[in-house]
Structures are given as structure tokens and as C-alpha cells.
Motif scaffolding. Structure first.
Motif, PDB file in Angstrom:
ATOM      1  N   ALA A 223       0.888  12.211  11.599  1.00 36.29           N
ATOM      2  CA  ALA A 223      -0.327  12.097  10.892  1.00 36.29           C
ATOM      3  C   ALA A 223       0.153  11.279   9.946  1.00 36.29           C
ATOM      4  CB  ALA A 223      -0.038  13.851   9.647  1.00 36.29           C
ATOM      5  N   LEU A 224       1.136  10.572   9.506  1.00 40.37           N
ATOM      6  CA  LEU A 224       1.137   8.892   9.295  1.00 40.37           C
ATOM      7  C   LEU A 224       0.910   7.883  10.084  1.00 40.37           C
ATOM      8  CD1 LEU A 224       3.301   7.619   6.631  1.00 40.37           C
ATOM      9  CD2 LEU A 224       2.871   6.296   9.578  1.00 40.37           C
ATOM     10  N   LEU A 225       1.005   8.261  11.567  1.00 38.59           N
ATOM     11  CA  LEU A 225       1.268   7.377  12.866  1.00 38.59           C
ATOM     12  C   LEU A 225      -0.170   8.164  13.584  1.00 38.59           C
ATOM     13  CD1 LEU A 225       4.661   7.900  14.315  1.00 38.59           C
ATOM     14  CD2 LEU A 225       3.356   5.622  12.982  1.00 38.59           C
ATOM     15  N   ALA A 226      -0.790   8.403  13.239  1.00 42.92           N
ATOM     16  CA  ALA A 226      -2.538   8.710  13.759  1.00 42.92           C
ATOM     17  C   ALA A 226      -3.299   8.405  12.506  1.00 42.92           C
ATOM     18  CB  ALA A 226      -2.559   9.977  13.391  1.00 42.92           C
ATOM     19  N   GLY A 227      -3.137   7.856  11.249  1.00 42.78           N
ATOM     20  CA  GLY A 227      -3.633   7.583  10.502  1.00 42.78           C
ATOM     21  C   GLY A 227      -3.769   6.018  10.383  1.00 42.78           C
ATOM     22  N   MET A 228      -2.820   5.393  10.604  1.00 39.94           N
ATOM     23  CA  MET A 228      -2.465   3.438  11.376  1.00 39.94           C
ATOM     24  C   MET A 228      -3.689   2.903  11.934  1.00 39.94           C
ATOM     25  SD  MET A 228       1.851   3.330  10.963  1.00 39.94           S
ATOM     26  CE  MET A 228       1.769   1.407  10.672  1.00 39.94           C
ATOM     27  N   PRO A 229      -3.756   2.978  13.012  1.00 40.26           N
ATOM     28  CA  PRO A 229      -4.597   2.473  13.603  1.00 40.26           C
ATOM     29  C   PRO A 229      -6.103   1.863  12.992  1.00 40.26           C
ATOM     30  CG  PRO A 229      -4.479   3.847  15.349  1.00 40.26           C
ATOM     31  CD  PRO A 229      -3.434   4.604  14.065  1.00 40.26           C
ATOM     32  N   GLN A 230      -6.232   2.856  12.441  1.00 38.53           N
ATOM     33  CA  GLN A 230      -7.565   2.154  10.885  1.00 38.53           C
ATOM     34  C   GLN A 230      -7.855   1.017  10.470  1.00 38.53           C
ATOM     35  OE1 GLN A 230      -9.818   3.755   7.793  1.00 38.53           O
ATOM     36  NE2 GLN A 230     -10.920   5.087   9.113  1.00 38.53           N
ATOM     37  N   SER A 231      -6.417   0.339  10.070  1.00 37.96           N
ATOM     38  CA  SER A 231      -6.107  -0.350   9.045  1.00 37.96           C
ATOM     39  C   SER A 231      -4.758  -0.633   9.335  1.00 37.96           C
ATOM     40  CB  SER A 231      -6.386  -0.864   7.883  1.00 37.96           C
ATOM     41  OG  SER A 231      -5.747  -1.580   7.024  1.00 37.96           O
ATOM     42  N   PRO A 232      -4.331  -1.322  10.154  1.00 36.78           N
ATOM     43  CA  PRO A 232      -2.128  -1.132  10.744  1.00 36.78           C
ATOM     44  C   PRO A 232      -1.360  -1.976   8.838  1.00 36.78           C
ATOM     45  CG  PRO A 232      -3.652  -1.466  12.668  1.00 36.78           C
ATOM     46  CD  PRO A 232      -4.630  -1.484  11.714  1.00 36.78           C
ATOM     47  N   ALA A 233      -2.098  -3.254   9.081  1.00 36.38           N
ATOM     48  CA  ALA A 233      -1.226  -3.807   7.827  1.00 36.38           C
ATOM     49  C   ALA A 233      -1.062  -2.909   6.568  1.00 36.38           C
ATOM     50  CB  ALA A 233      -1.931  -5.208   7.784  1.00 36.38           C
ATOM     51  N   ASN A 234      -2.496  -2.525   5.988  1.00 35.46           N
ATOM     52  CA  ASN A 234      -2.604  -1.671   5.127  1.00 35.46           C
ATOM     53  C   ASN A 234      -1.645  -0.709   5.246  1.00 35.46           C
ATOM     54  OD1 ASN A 234      -4.420  -3.782   3.345  1.00 35.46           O
ATOM     55  ND2 ASN A 234      -6.268  -2.992   4.636  1.00 35.46           N
ATOM     56  N   TYR A 235      -1.458   0.099   5.618  1.00 30.24           N
ATOM     57  CA  TYR A 235      -1.266   1.283   6.397  1.00 30.24           C
ATOM     58  C   TYR A 235       0.210   1.209   6.505  1.00 30.24           C
ATOM     59  CZ  TYR A 235      -5.638   3.028   5.173  1.00 30.24           C
ATOM     60  OH  TYR A 235      -7.078   3.246   4.827  1.00 30.24           O
ATOM     61  N   ASN A 236       1.099   0.081   6.806  1.00 32.03           N
ATOM     62  CA  ASN A 236       2.676   0.050   6.980  1.00 32.03           C
ATOM     63  C   ASN A 236       3.587   0.314   5.705  1.00 32.03           C
ATOM     64  OD1 ASN A 236       4.747  -1.192   7.383  1.00 32.03           O
ATOM     65  ND2 ASN A 236       3.794  -2.754   8.017  1.00 32.03           N
ATOM     66  N   PRO A 237       3.798   1.729   6.796  1.00 27.03           N
ATOM     67  CA  PRO A 237       5.038   2.280   4.949  1.00 27.03           C
ATOM     68  C   PRO A 237       5.733   1.157   4.355  1.00 27.03           C
ATOM     69  CG  PRO A 237       5.855   3.314   7.881  1.00 27.03           C
ATOM     70  CD  PRO A 237       3.924   2.771   7.481  1.00 27.03           C
ATOM     71  N   PHE A 238       6.634   0.918   5.483  1.00 26.97           N
ATOM     72  CA  PHE A 238       7.240  -0.473   5.440  1.00 26.97           C
ATOM     73  C   PHE A 238       6.517  -1.113   3.845  1.00 26.97           C
ATOM     74  CE2 PHE A 238       9.713  -0.391   9.032  1.00 26.97           C
ATOM     75  CZ  PHE A 238      10.891   0.681   9.177  1.00 26.97           C
ATOM     76  N   LYS A 239       5.713  -1.300   4.068  1.00 30.40           N
ATOM     77  CA  LYS A 239       5.443  -2.469   3.217  1.00 30.40           C
ATOM     78  C   LYS A 239       4.159  -1.632   1.611  1.00 30.40           C
ATOM     79  CE  LYS A 239       4.658  -6.134   6.517  1.00 30.40           C
ATOM     80  NZ  LYS A 239       3.800  -6.803   7.594  1.00 30.40           N
ATOM     81  N   HIS A 240       4.345  -0.493   2.165  1.00 31.58           N
ATOM     82  CA  HIS A 240       2.644  -0.240   1.281  1.00 31.58           C
ATOM     83  C   HIS A 240       2.652   1.541   1.364  1.00 31.58           C
ATOM     84  CE1 HIS A 240       1.248  -3.733   1.424  1.00 31.58           C
ATOM     85  NE2 HIS A 240       0.640  -3.672   2.362  1.00 31.58           N
ATOM     86  N   PRO A 241       4.131   1.898   1.626  1.00 32.49           N
ATOM     87  CA  PRO A 241       4.489   3.672   1.566  1.00 32.49           C
ATOM     88  C   PRO A 241       3.443   4.427   0.509  1.00 32.49           C
ATOM     89  CG  PRO A 241       6.058   2.316   0.313  1.00 32.49           C
ATOM     90  CD  PRO A 241       4.924   1.557   0.654  1.00 32.49           C
ATOM     91  N   GLU A 242       2.356   3.761  -0.351  1.00 28.69           N
ATOM     92  CA  GLU A 242       1.448   5.013  -1.751  1.00 28.69           C
ATOM     93  C   GLU A 242       0.873   4.535  -0.470  1.00 28.69           C
ATOM     94  OE1 GLU A 242       1.127   3.255  -5.078  1.00 28.69           O
ATOM     95  OE2 GLU A 242       3.391   3.451  -5.898  1.00 28.69           O
ATOM     96  N   ARG A 243      -0.215   3.879  -0.055  1.00 29.05           N
ATOM     97  CA  ARG A 243      -1.073   3.544   0.658  1.00 29.05           C
ATOM     98  C   ARG A 243      -0.798   4.658   2.041  1.00 29.05           C
ATOM     99  NH1 ARG A 243      -2.562  -2.928   0.976  1.00 29.05           N
ATOM    100  NH2 ARG A 243      -2.267  -3.202  -1.053  1.00 29.05           N
ATOM    101  N   ALA A 244      -0.326   4.534   2.185  1.00 32.57           N
ATOM    102  CA  ALA A 244      -0.174   4.997   3.295  1.00 32.57           C
ATOM    103  C   ALA A 244       0.775   6.302   3.833  1.00 32.57           C
ATOM    104  CB  ALA A 244       1.984   4.966   3.723  1.00 32.57           C
ATOM    105  N   GLU A 245       1.022   7.089   2.559  1.00 33.04           N
ATOM    106  CA  GLU A 245       1.058   8.643   2.101  1.00 33.04           C
ATOM    107  C   GLU A 245      -0.806   9.012   2.052  1.00 33.04           C
ATOM    108  OE1 GLU A 245       3.011  10.769  -1.557  1.00 33.04           O
ATOM    109  OE2 GLU A 245       4.231  10.170  -0.084  1.00 33.04           O
ATOM    110  N   LYS A 246      -1.022   8.458   1.736  1.00 32.82           N
ATOM    111  CA  LYS A 246      -2.666   8.988   0.550  1.00 32.82           C
ATOM    112  C   LYS A 246      -3.302   8.724   2.091  1.00 32.82           C
ATOM    113  CE  LYS A 246      -3.183   6.517  -3.856  1.00 32.82           C
ATOM    114  NZ  LYS A 246      -4.181   5.981  -4.435  1.00 32.82           N
ATOM    115  N   ARG A 247      -3.303   7.724   2.880  1.00 31.27           N
ATOM    116  CA  ARG A 247      -4.023   7.897   4.283  1.00 31.27           C
ATOM    117  C   ARG A 247      -2.935   9.224   5.262  1.00 31.27           C
ATOM    118  NH1 ARG A 247      -7.992   7.520   7.227  1.00 31.27           N
ATOM    119  NH2 ARG A 247      -7.791   6.860   9.843  1.00 31.27           N
ATOM    120  N   ARG A 248      -1.949   9.325   4.744  1.00 31.52           N
ATOM    121  CA  ARG A 248      -1.402  10.803   5.567  1.00 31.52           C
ATOM    122  C   ARG A 248      -1.883  12.002   5.699  1.00 31.52           C
ATOM    123  NH1 ARG A 248       3.695  12.447   3.607  1.00 31.52           N
ATOM    124  NH2 ARG A 248       2.387  13.085   1.555  1.00 31.52           N
TER     125      ARG A 248
END
Length: 860
Positions: A223-248
């Protein structure tokens, strides 16, 4: 008559009946005509629409299978137009459709296009909802792109949101659906999407972020990877784990909504901590992209201005502001041994700008970086600025709004915030009244707060915002760099941008790394931000001139570079007492140390510290590493370049101020030179009042210089006549022959004796001194004679001393001895020699002195 009447009635009824029938017929004809008109109008509309659509798609590119499967890399060029890097083609693991796990496919469909297998490339139902949103909220408010359309957009078209581009996208999508199966199109999509640090394609991202193959992913990871293409830089889990978790979690909700997973599966996946699933930081792979700290910021800058452009797949030509030699040196000094760092965890963020243009020349993203486009300590780290904020929030606004000169007097005394809380200096001492220049050079906190209070919080806040410091609130603690609340701190990039405005006569340009982008179709997009005047030139100059003192004699001397016109400011932050106690932090340790400075060529901002400031801290000389980094970098980039000094604008005037006056007053003509400071004022706002602290100090009088032959000493005597003699001392200076003038002594007595050398010519100067005020000098001179012949006959020595200038022949006659002109009175006077006998060598300057016997001659 009755029949006739009836007949008439009947005829009337018949007539009315006919008229009603005619009305219905006309009405029927009118509706028919309207219907036909609408049909015709619709046909015309369709023809016009078809024509318009045909016109918009006439230049649509052809389907190219290679472009469908392979992303197009972008090229980057430095400030000189030379190619230096290619991005977008480095990392990609291709996966065939039959190898895509069902769970991955369902996650993507739920997120991007649930009706993918039901439409023909354009989803009319989804399009209707988007049209309504665009009409009510503005064009571009909501997208209706299917997976097919996204493949087309990423493969062939430019990213701008225009009707023409959307028409071409729809046309190509229909063609793509005719030529390829749904499975083939889905395969193109999952291999083409950009996943930021995860490269291109979801298979590559699975390895980079989780160290797994696609079929090994958990539901949460999928689910985390499926959510990334909308905004890859903002949902990068290395850089922004909190944003990535919300998107997931949004993706998991969508999967449950569309029936792909159960409620229990959704809840279980949502409970997984994102960071616990990621590849450990020390095991993350690194790539070979050169200057990745700079390149990463380039990508971020492009995405911020043009969200629909993907630098990794759109085949761009990106013209940057990079100065390769400077960038390489910054990277080398961070990871090399030129600077001795305390340990491997020590971090630094460095920004180097062109002062005049705001162009980013180099970025030091940190030490020991392990991933491409990882956390950038120059741009992403937000830390407390310490005293580097003082020119921005305190003294800059004071000059700008209150017209303070560099001499403005402030009192470094025991002081409190408006709340009554105590404020201290870094050394817990007070230095009394001092100029604004001195307060800034020595980084005193109390005068800084006084300046902030005088300006007012709102003006100080706006001044900082205009300089690119995005304050959301402001408090008195901000005056010394103690940010709080929503303002967590500032970045090295922001501080460099603010200081560059001081070095650029008050013009601010938001720092930028991209000059221009060229799209695949040749379209060029300008990226340079506009420059704006944020302060008067007198503010910029006076702050600069005061910051010169910081590196020349203040807290930043380790950053000084000989022969280079340089201005700058140090800054350190403090630990709250509670934290010091909780984490056992020693006294004198600090969490952050800064140095920000500039010349007319370059501006550099250096932050140093640790990620976890409660576990590691800066002590001793470690707090000066930022200054050494700044000095080495600035020496390197200025080598071989001419650097002009900062020019004094015509809005500024020079003024002489008497030290210690508060409010500041002009020096009087009697103010001692060592009590005068030369400062700058806004023209027309210099102090008008002249200090009367110092009156004219009377000079000594009646100075005489006599020679005592018995003791071979020179005797000085003088008088001093003044209404107030209290506290006056006298400095006595002597000069022998053509030698240098020397201070003999300073004393309160009005007489002095000193040993003399035979034949020497002495000049004396006596000056009255009180409270560093000095009078005009009194002067006197004396020639000490040489002994000529000593015959051993004491009787010939009238005064018991040697027979100065005499022999036996001289005593036998009163006639002038031309062979011994020293015995001739005329020659004696002309040559400045004393006569023999009781007329011993004796003289005075300015015709002053006592008649102590002998002939008084005017000595040369």
C-alpha cells in the motif's frame, strides 16, 4: 327569425371551432421547429467540437513502443553550460505483467483507476465528476486521468494542464487501448512510474525501500508503494515517514472500500510502523549521481514550481547554477581530512550563493551520506539560528525603521524580558554602555533585546519574512535566536539568502538552483525568481560594516581572511536548564553552532551540530568548526578572483561620536582622540548635540631646560595655571639629536631631572593629561657642550669642573683666537655654543626660564 338566429349562433360556434383548430396547428408547428433547431445546433456543435478536437490533436506525437516502456532521462548543465549529470535512467528493475502479484495490482487499481478494465482509455463517468469539480473550483482542480492516460502523459506529452494537452492525451489513450491489451498497458505503468529514491518502477522501489522482491511485500508495504506515484518526493518514506504512513493508510482504506481487503486486514496493516519496515540507514544503497545534494535540490525546486513535470522521466534539459569546482570542494571538505571532526556523527549543512544573483553555487548536504537524494542538512534541516538572527530581527530593523546609526548607544546592564524573566549574555557578564557596532561585534544579548523592543515585534517579523525567513509568529526570545512554537528553526539555505541581501545593497533574491528548463518539444520555462528591494541601501551597508568588525575583532575572528573584504556573524544556541539536567549535559555545551558571512562575490552559511542533540553536543573548539569550514571554502572560491569592497552609499554620512555618551553625542574639538569613534549615520539623522564633557585643557607654561654641570643632569621646570588642577598629570617626552621621540614618564610633579650625554642636543615636550584628555604641548630645547682639553690643573677650572672650551693661550689675551672659534663670543652665539667660565651651557625654548647665571642664548 328563430331559424335565422340559430343559424347565426351555429355559424359563430363553427367559426370559433375553426380558429381553435388553427391555433393548435400553429403550436404544433412551432415546437417542431424548435426541436429541429436544437438538433441542427447540436450537429453544428458536434461539428465544431470535432473540428476543434481535430485541430488540437493534429500535432499529437505517434505512439512509440520504446518510449512507452522506457523513461526518458533528463540532462543537467552547470552555470557554464557544460553537461555534468543525467538523471532518470540509473535505477530500474523491469517486471512482466504475469510476475506482478495480485495484491500489488489491486492496490494500484484501488488508488489510481478502479474502472481500468471497464473503460477504453478515457473514463467518461470519472471525467464527469472531474468536470464538475473543475467548473466549480477552477481548471485543474481535480484530475480524471486513467492509468492509460498516465502512461501516455509520462511517455509522450509535456506536463502542463491545457485543453490541447488533455485532448492529445485522450486521443493517444484511445489509440493505445486499441493497439495494446490492458495487461500490457498496466505493465507499462508499473515499470514507468517514478518512485523518488526508489528509482523507476515499483519492483525497483521494493528493493530500495524494503530490500524485498515484489512477491515478498506485506500488505502495508504494498500500500505504501501504491500511494507514492501521486507525489513521490513528498511520500518518500526515507525522508518523510509520517507523510508516507498517512498516504499508505489512505490506500488501505481505498482497498477496503473497493472490496480488495477485509476490515481486519486493513486495520492490521494500518497499525504497522512505517520506519520498522524500511531498509536500515547504514545498509541503504548509494548511486553514482554526481553532486547529489545539489541535484536533489534541483529536482525539488522544479517540482515545487511545476508539480506535473517529472525531471526523472520527462527528458528535460535543465540549466542550473552549479559551480562544479566549488561543489566538489564543499563535498571534499565535508568528507575529507582537511578539517578534524570530533566523530562520524558530527554533521554540517553548507550553502554557497552568488551574493548578487542569489544563485546557488554549491550545497553541502551533510557528512557521510549513504543514499542518493538523502536528507539534505543545507536545505532540510531546521535549527535554532542563535545570534546569527540578530542582524535580521534586531539591528537591521532598527536601522531601517528607526534610522539608528552604527554609533547608537545601548546599555549592557542587568535586564529582563517584558515578562519579567531574566535575560543573560553568553558570558553572564555586563559591559555597560556600548555602541550598536560593539554590541553586535561582541554578540551581546541584552542590547539585542533592547533593539528588538525599540523596533517592535511586528516590524521585526515582517523584516525577517521579507528576507526569506518564514516566521509564523514572533516573541522577544526570537531576538537572540530562541525560536519556538510553530517556528522550529531555519535552514542554511534560508540564512544564506537573508545575508546575501545585506551584501547586495538591500536586494533580495530567493536562492535558486535552476535558471531554465527545456522540454522535449523545445519549450523553455524560466525558473529565475524576481529580485525585490527589501531594505534601504543604508541599512544593508551599515549592517555590513558592523559585521566586518565581527570577523576583525569580535566573536568571528577565526573566519577572517586576510586581505578579503568580509562580513559575517557567529551564532550558537543553548540548552534549556531542564534538558541539561535530564540528559546530563555539561556546562558550556551547545546544540548548534553557525557562521554566516559574505563578500561582494559569495555568501556562505554553515550550520554544525548533531541529529540527536540530547545525545551528542558541541563542546570547546568543536563549536568553532563552522568558522573553519567557512574560511576554507571562502578562501578556495575567492582564489584568483578580484573582490571589491562594499561601497558607501550616498544615503550614509560619516560622523565622529564621543565614546560613552548616551544618547550618542558628537565629539567636541576638545574631546580626546582616543575618546572619539568614527561611525556611520543615515544622512540627515546624525546626532545634533555636541558633547560638553571635555573643556579645553590648559597647557603647561614657563617650561625651562637647564644643565647642572655638577651632576651632569638636565633640570626641567614648568608651571601649570588652571582653574581646576585636580587629576592632572604631566607626560614628559624627550628627543635627542635626530632620534625618535620617547616618553620619559608621567607624573604630577612640575620638575624633572635626567642624566645628559656630552655634546647632545635635547628637545623636550610636556603635556597635561586628565581622563584621557590631553593639552597642547609646552616645549624646550638645550645643547649639552663637549669638553675640549683637560690639563689636570684644577686652578684653571673656575667652578671645580673641567675647563670647558679653554686653554692657556686663551687666558693670556682677550683677543679673539681665530684658530679657536669656540672662544669667540660672536662665533659662540652664532654656533649656539655656551661661553667659558661661569657662562655655562644653558638654554631655553620659547624665551622662557630663569636667569641662573651665564649668558642666555637662543638655541637652534
Amino acid at each position: 327569425m328563430a331559424e335565422k338566429y340559430q343559424s347565426r349562433e351555429e355559424r359563430r360556434k363553427q367559426l370559433n371551432s375553426k380558429q381553435k383548430g388553427k391555433g393548435r396547428k400553429k403550436a404544433k408547428i412551432s415546437v417542431k421547429r424548435i426541436f429541429l433547431f436544437l438538433v441542427a445546433l447540436g450537429i453544428v456543435g458536434l461539428l465544431i467540437g470535432a473540428g476543434t478536437f481535430a485541430y488540437m490533436v493534429k500535432d499529437t506525437p505517434k505512439l512509440d513502443e520504446k518510449l512507452l516502456k522506457d523513461p526518458i532521462s533528463s540532462e543537467l548543465y552547470d552555470i557554464n553550460g557544460n553537461f555534468f549529470a543525467e538523471i532518470g535512467s540509473e535505477k530500474r528493475d523491469y517486471v512482466d505483467y504475469e510476475d506482478i502479484p495480485k495484491q500489488v495490482e489491486e492496490a494500484i487499481l484501488a488508488t489510481e483507476d478502479t474502472r481500468f478494465y471497464k473503460h477504453n482509455g478515457v473514463d467518461i463517468i470519472r471525467l464527469g465528476g472531474a468536470v464538475v469539480a473543475n467548473l466549480t473550483e477552477g481548471f485543474g482542480a481535480e484530475g480524471a486521468s486513467t492509468i492509460t492516460q498516465q502512461v501516455v502523459k509520462n511517455s509522450f506529452l509535456t506536463p502542463e494542464k491545457t485543453l490541447s494537452r488533455k485532448a492529445q492525451e485522450a486521443w493517444l489513450s484511445i489509440q493505445l487501448e486499441r493497439k495494446y491489451t490492458k495487461q500490457q498497458i498496466f505493465e507499462m505503468y508499473v515499470n514507468k512510474i517514478w518512485m523518488d529514491s526508489g528509482g523507476h518502477g515499483i519492483a525497483t522501489a521494493a528493493k530500495v525501500y524494503f530490500g524485498k522482491e515484489l512477491d515478498e511485500l506485506t500488505l502495508a508495504e504494498t500500500a505504501l508503494l501504491a500511494g507514492m506515484p501521486q507525489s513521490p518526493a513528498n511520500y518518500n518514506p526515507f525522508k518523510h515517514p509520517e507523510r508516507a504512513e498517512k498516504r499508505r493508510n489512505i490506500v488501505l482504506t481505498l482497498m477496503h472500500k473497493h472490496g480488495f481487503i477485509t476490515q481486519e486486514e486493513m486495520e492490521e496493516a494500518k497499525s504497522v510502523d512505517v520506519t520498522s519496515t524500511l531498509v536500515p540507514e547504514d545498509k541503504r544503497s548509494t548511486g553514482d549521481i554526481p553532486y547529489d545534494a545539489f541535484v536533489g535540490h534541483v529536482v525539488k525546486e522544479i517540482k515545487a514550481k511545476y508539480p506535473d513535470i517529472d525531471p526523472f522521466s520527462d527528458g528535460l534539459k535543465i540549466y542550473t547554477t552549479l559551480e562544479p569546482d566549488a561543489q566538489k570542494y564543499v563535498e571534499d571538505i565535508l568528507d575529507g581530512d582537511e578539517i578534524e571532526y570530533p566523530d562520524e556523527k558530527f554533521q554540517a549543512g553548507i550553502t554557497l550563493l552568488d551574493t548578487a544573483t542569489g544563485q546557488i553555487r554549491a550545497l553541502g548536504g551533510g557528512r557521510n551520506q549513504t543514499v542518493d537524494f538523502g536528507f539534505n542538512y543545507a536545505t532540510d534541516a531546521k535549527r535554532q539560528p542563535g545570534s546569527t538572527i540578530k542582524p535580521i530581527i534586531d539591528y537591521g530593523p532598527a536601522i531601517e525603521f528607526l534610522k539608528w546609526g552604527t554609533y547608537y548607544a545601548l546599555d549592557d546592564k542587568p535586564y529582563t524580558y517584558s515578562t519579567g524573566d531574566k535575560i543573560s549574555n553568553w558570558d553572564n557578564k555586563h559591559m555597560g554602555v556600548m555602541s550598536m557596532r560593539t554590541a553586535l561585534a561582541l554578540s551581546r544579548n541584552i542590547p539585542a533585546l533592547q533593539a528588538f523592543q525599540a523596533v517592535g515585534a511586528e516590524k521585526a517579523k515582517q523584516f525577517a519574512i521579507d528576507l526569506g525567513i518564514p516566521l509564523k509568529e514572533i516573541h522577544e526570545s526570537y531576538s537572540i535566536g530562541g525560536f519556538g512554537g510553530e517556528d522550529k528553526g531555519v535552514s542554511s539555505l534560508e540564512m544564506a539568502g537573508a545575508y546575501s541581501a545585506f551584501g547586495n545593497n538591500g536586494f533580495y533574491t530567493e536562492p535558486y538552483s535552476v535558471v531554465e528548463i527545456e522540454l522535449r518539444d523545445g519549450t523553455k520555462l524560466k525558473m529565475k525568481p524576481d529580485s525585490k528591494v527589501v531594505m534601504q541601501d543604508y541599512t544593508a551597508f551599515m549592517i555590513t560594516d558592523m559585521l566586518k568588525d565581527v570577523v576583525q575583532s569580535g566573536t568571528g575572528t577565526r573566519a577572517n581572511i586576510s586581505g578579503l573584504p568580509l562580513a559575517g556573524k557567529t551564532g550558537t544556541t543553548n540548552y534549556p536548564d531542564a534538558d541539561k539536567k535530564a540528559y546530563n549535559i555539561p556546562n558550556g555545551a551547545v546544540p548548534d553552532a553557525w557562521f554566516v558571512g559574505y563578500t561582494t562575490n559569495y555568501t556562505a552559511a554553515v550550520w554544525t551540530g548533531y541529529d540527536n542533540k540530547n545525545e551528542n553536543y558541541l563542546v570547546g573548539d568543536d563549536q568553532k568548526i563552522g568558522q573553519r569550514l567557512f574560511k576554507n571554502i571562502m578562501e578556495h572560491v575567492h582564489n584568483g578572483k578580484e573582490t571589491a569592497d562594499f561601497k558607501v552609499p550616498n544615503t550614509v554620512e560619516v560622523v565622529e561620536i564621543e565614546k560613552g555618551t548616551i544618547p550618542a553625542k558628537k565629539a567636541s574639538k576638545y574631546t580626546p582622540k582616543n575618546m572619539i569613534i568614527t561611525e556611520y549615520a543615515v544622512k540627515g539623522h546624525a546626532p545634533k548635540e555636541v558633547s560638553d564633557k571635555y573643556d579645553r585643557l590648559e597647557a603647561p607654561v614657563d617650561l625651562t631646560a637647564d644643565y647642572d654641570t655638577d651632576s651632569n643632569e638636565i633640570v626641567l621646570n614648568w608651571n601649570y595655571v588652571a582653574e581646576n588642577e585636580n587629576g592632572v598629570q604631566f607626560e614628559i617626552y624627550v628627543k635627542k639629536d635626530d632620534g625618535a621621540e620617547e616618553l620619559l614618564t608621567a607624573q604630577s610633579e612640575k620638575t624633572l631631572r635626567m642624566k645628559a650625554d656630552y655634546g647632545g642636543y635635547y628637545t623636550f615636550k610636556v603635556i597635561a593629561v586628565r581622563d584621557q584628555q590631553k593639552s597642547d604641548p609646552a616645549t624646550a630645547a638645550i645643547q649639552i657642550p663637549d669638553p675640549l682639553i683637560f690639563d689636570g690643573d684644577d686652578e684653571n677650572d673656575d667652578n671645580g669642573g673641567p675647563p670647558w672650551g679653554r686653554n692657556e693661550e686663551d687666558e693670556e689675551t682677550d683677543e679673539p683666537d681665530n684658530e679657536n672659534p669656540g672662544n669667540d663670543e660672536q662665533n659662540d652665539n652664532n654656533n649656539g655654543q655656551p661661553q667659558q667660565g661661569n657662562n655655562r651651557g644653558q638654554g631655553q625654548g620659547q624665551g622662557q626660564g630663569n636667569q641662573n647665571g651665564g649668558n642666555q642664548g637662543n638655541q637652534p
